[in-house]
Design a protein around this motif. Structure first.
Motif, mmCIF file in Angstrom:
data_model
loop_
_atom_site.group_PDB
_atom_site.id
_atom_site.type_symbol
_atom_site.label_atom_id
_atom_site.label_comp_id
_atom_site.label_asym_id
_atom_site.label_seq_id
_atom_site.Cartn_x
_atom_site.Cartn_y
_atom_site.Cartn_z
ATOM 1 N N UNK A 370 0.860 -1.195 0.000
ATOM 2 C CA UNK A 370 0.000 0.000 0.000
ATOM 3 C C UNK A 370 0.894 1.243 0.000
ATOM 4 N N UNK A 371 0.640 2.210 -0.885
ATOM 5 C CA UNK A 371 1.454 3.433 -0.864
ATOM 6 C C UNK A 371 1.311 4.151 0.489
ATOM 7 N N UNK A 372 2.393 4.772 0.976
ATOM 8 C CA UNK A 372 2.361 5.389 2.323
ATOM 9 C C UNK A 372 1.210 6.372 2.504
ATOM 10 N N UNK A 373 0.871 7.146 1.440
ATOM 11 C CA UNK A 373 -0.179 8.174 1.588
ATOM 12 C C UNK A 373 -1.570 7.561 1.757
ATOM 13 N N UNK A 374 -1.728 6.250 1.438
ATOM 14 C CA UNK A 374 -3.055 5.625 1.567
ATOM 15 C C UNK A 374 -3.224 4.889 2.896
ATOM 16 N N UNK A 375 -2.091 4.616 3.560
ATOM 17 C CA UNK A 375 -2.168 3.743 4.745
ATOM 18 C C UNK A 375 -3.164 4.254 5.785
ATOM 19 N N UNK A 376 -3.132 5.566 6.069
ATOM 20 C CA UNK A 376 -4.023 6.106 7.107
ATOM 21 C C UNK A 376 -5.492 6.059 6.707
ATOM 22 N N UNK A 377 -5.787 5.878 5.428
ATOM 23 C CA UNK A 377 -7.181 5.979 4.983
ATOM 24 C C UNK A 377 -7.855 4.633 4.701
ATOM 25 N N UNK A 378 -7.071 3.549 4.685
ATOM 26 C CA UNK A 378 -7.671 2.287 4.238
ATOM 27 C C UNK A 378 -8.733 1.717 5.188
ATOM 28 N N UNK A 379 -8.820 2.244 6.418
ATOM 29 C CA UNK A 379 -9.881 1.723 7.297
ATOM 30 C C UNK A 379 -11.165 2.551 7.155
ATOM 31 N N UNK A 380 -11.142 3.577 6.281
ATOM 32 C CA UNK A 380 -12.377 4.340 6.042
ATOM 33 C C UNK A 380 -13.323 3.498 5.179
ATOM 34 N N UNK A 381 -14.634 3.703 5.394
ATOM 35 C CA UNK A 381 -15.611 2.979 4.576
ATOM 36 C C UNK A 381 -15.372 3.243 3.093
ATOM 37 N N UNK A 410 -13.290 -4.293 21.331
ATOM 38 C CA UNK A 410 -12.559 -5.208 22.216
ATOM 39 C C UNK A 410 -11.386 -4.519 22.910
ATOM 40 N N UNK A 411 -11.361 -3.183 22.839
ATOM 41 C CA UNK A 411 -10.284 -2.420 23.482
ATOM 42 C C UNK A 411 -8.944 -2.642 22.794
ATOM 43 N N UNK A 412 -8.990 -3.122 21.537
ATOM 44 C CA UNK A 412 -7.739 -3.414 20.823
ATOM 45 C C UNK A 412 -7.513 -2.385 19.722
ATOM 46 N N UNK A 413 -6.347 -2.472 19.073
ATOM 47 C CA UNK A 413 -6.071 -1.517 17.989
ATOM 48 C C UNK A 413 -5.411 -2.224 16.807
ATOM 49 N N UNK A 414 -5.506 -1.533 15.642
ATOM 50 C CA UNK A 414 -4.934 -2.108 14.415
ATOM 51 C C UNK A 414 -3.732 -1.275 13.995
ATOM 52 N N UNK A 415 -2.619 -1.950 13.684
ATOM 53 C CA UNK A 415 -1.456 -1.225 13.153
ATOM 54 C C UNK A 415 -1.136 -1.791 11.785
ATOM 55 N N UNK A 416 -0.797 -0.906 10.844
ATOM 56 C CA UNK A 416 -0.533 -1.358 9.472
ATOM 57 C C UNK A 416 0.853 -0.879 9.061
ATOM 58 N N UNK A 417 1.661 -1.815 8.545
ATOM 59 C CA UNK A 417 2.919 -1.379 7.930
ATOM 60 C C UNK A 417 2.963 -2.010 6.542
ATOM 61 N N UNK A 418 3.362 -1.225 5.570
ATOM 62 C CA UNK A 418 3.301 -1.733 4.211
ATOM 63 C C UNK A 418 4.249 -0.973 3.299
#
Ligand code: ADP
Length: 434
Positions: A370-381, A410-418
């Protein structure tokens, strides 16, 4: 010379010495005339001491009750001392004028803020608040010094302030007005102090709820007719006695299925966003069990794409949650890993406990990345990096949004590196089990 540069010299010692000398000479002369030098010297000394004491008393009075009028009555020999005091006094007056003007400006500014602002110390005691805090949070003067958690009683706000890894903001319902949703931001301020700002976001919240209701209603309304159409299409595809073009029926079925998945995902997402998990639905989940089930269910799909799923799990790892939801989140990640991987590459699933006791589940692929500029947005609907590829693979653009909300519940979080053309790693981090 500028006023502040003026320096005053002290002549009082010379005055006193001169006075003393004259007094001694006079007493010697009088003593000689009266034939009693000792007595006249004692009287002279007494007069001198008395004079010094009186002048000290006068000076003290002037200093203690200092104002401009005092200047008219100062003892002449202390002229320079008084002028210096006067200069310091004027400097002080001008500093305090500036200070009061600044304080007034700050008060006017803070009182005109539409947001409530509160300063708390490191023990979470209230130190200061503005006018809006009086109105929005019903704060009063006597609340200064009291713990803010006694003044705002709300479990979300309490958890937020007590949390060690605090978020930047929290939403909660006003304890004074159940129709008001408040967003509170926290910013560290000065040494060991925090500035809390509270904003009434009821309108935004209302609009967001209306949007969620609208999506949920439309999805419900579409689901029923679609199920009927879907049913007929399936019947025709099995028994095509009327001789329809099979290609057309298959395409219609494919699109109907796509729409059905989309509606189901939308309904699922709305439910995840608008409800909390009831306590009785929580259970202790054995992660090894989930991973085994995942590997079995993706066996066919991964073989088609010639991906080998490798997994490693530290022994006996458990989390507290809802099995179906956790399975759905993990399966979305594995599904994506296969969808966005090239043929013949590996998919690695790992589950371990971190040094600080958190439970970490990750899915790694060697796919398109995933290009770096898209990483923050991929969890948007509906956000997709490559719309064509997503649609072609049957993606709805809602998968990661669903994952994110399941983890939040569940009090958890998602981290993405790509990295593009290298691969991606999606990591779910669950809090330390108590
Ligand atoms: P979709 O149904 O389109 O896969 P998701 O919400 O699951 O929707 O994912 C959003 C977007 O994030 C995808 O369209 C894709 O562009 C990107 N994405 C998700 N997972 C991966 C992955 N493992 N590798 C590369 N891109 C991914």
């Amino acid at each position: 010379m500028k006023k502040k540069d003026r320096k005053f010299k002290s002549f009082s010692f010379i005055f006193d010495a001169l006075y003393f000398a004259i007094l001694i000479i006079l007493s010697l002369v009088i003593g000689a005339l009266l034939n009693n030098i000792a007595y006249s010297l004692i009287i002279a000394l007494f007069i001198f001491v008395l004079k010094i004491l009186y002048e000290n008393y006068k000076l003290e009075k002037i200093i203690l009750n200092f104002d401009n009028k005092s200047l008219d009555n100062y003892p002449k020999k202390n002229e320079n001392l008084i002028l210096q005091i006067n200069k310091n006094y004027e400097d002080l007056l001008s500093i305090s004028d500036k200070f009061y003007a600044l304080e007034k400006r700050f008060k006017e500014l803070s009182d005109s803020m539409p947001d409530a602002a509160v300063v708390i110390d490191k023990k979470l005691n209230t130190e200061w608040f503005n006018e809006a805090a009086r109105k929005m949070l019903s704060f009063e003067e006597i609340d200064i010094g009291r713990p803010i958690l006694h003044l705002i009683r709300n479990p979300h706000f309490t958890d937020f302030l007590n949390s060690k890894e605090r978020d930047f903001y929290v939403y909660f319902t006003s304890p004074q007005n159940y129709n008001m949703t408040i967003q509170c931001f926290i910013v560290p301020y000065a040494e060991d102090k925090f500035l809390l700002t509270f904003r009434d976001v009821s309108q935004l919240d209302k609009i967001d709820k209306m949007r969620q209701d609208f999506v949920a209603n439309v999805s419900h309304e579409l689901k029923t007719p679609l199920t009927v159409l879907f049913g007929y299409l399936e019947t025709i595809s099995v028994d095509n006695s009327m001789g329809f073009d099979k290609k057309i029926i298959d395409e219609m079925l494919k699109q109907a299925k796509r729409m059905d998945t989309l509606i189901s995902d939308l309904l699922k997402l709305t439910k995840l966003q608008t409800t909390n998990i009831p306590d009785k639905k929580f259970s202790i989940i054995n992660l090894e069990e989930i991973i085994n089930e995942l590997v079995t269910s993706f066996d066919k799909k991964s073989k088609i794409n010639k991906n080998e799923i490798k997994f490693s799990i530290s022994n006996k790892l458990y989390i507290r949650g809802v099995y179906e939801e956790i399975y759905s989140a993990f399966s979305n990640l594995v599904n994506n890993a296969i969808m966005y991987s090239e043929k013949g590459t590996n998919i690695e699933i790992q589950c371990k406990s971190s040094a600080n006791g958190e439970i970490v589940f990750s899915v790694k692929d060697y796919g398109v990345g995933i290009p770096p500029e898209d990483i923050d947005r991929i969890t948007e609907r509906f956000y997709r990096v490559d719309k064509g590829r997503s649609r072609e693979q049957g993606g709805t653009g809602l998968g990661l949004s669903i994952v994110k909300h399941i983890l939040i519940r569940h009090g958890a979080r998602l981290e993405v590196s790509s990295e593009p053309d290298v691969g991606s790693q999606f990591t779910c981090i669950f809090p330390k089990a108590n």
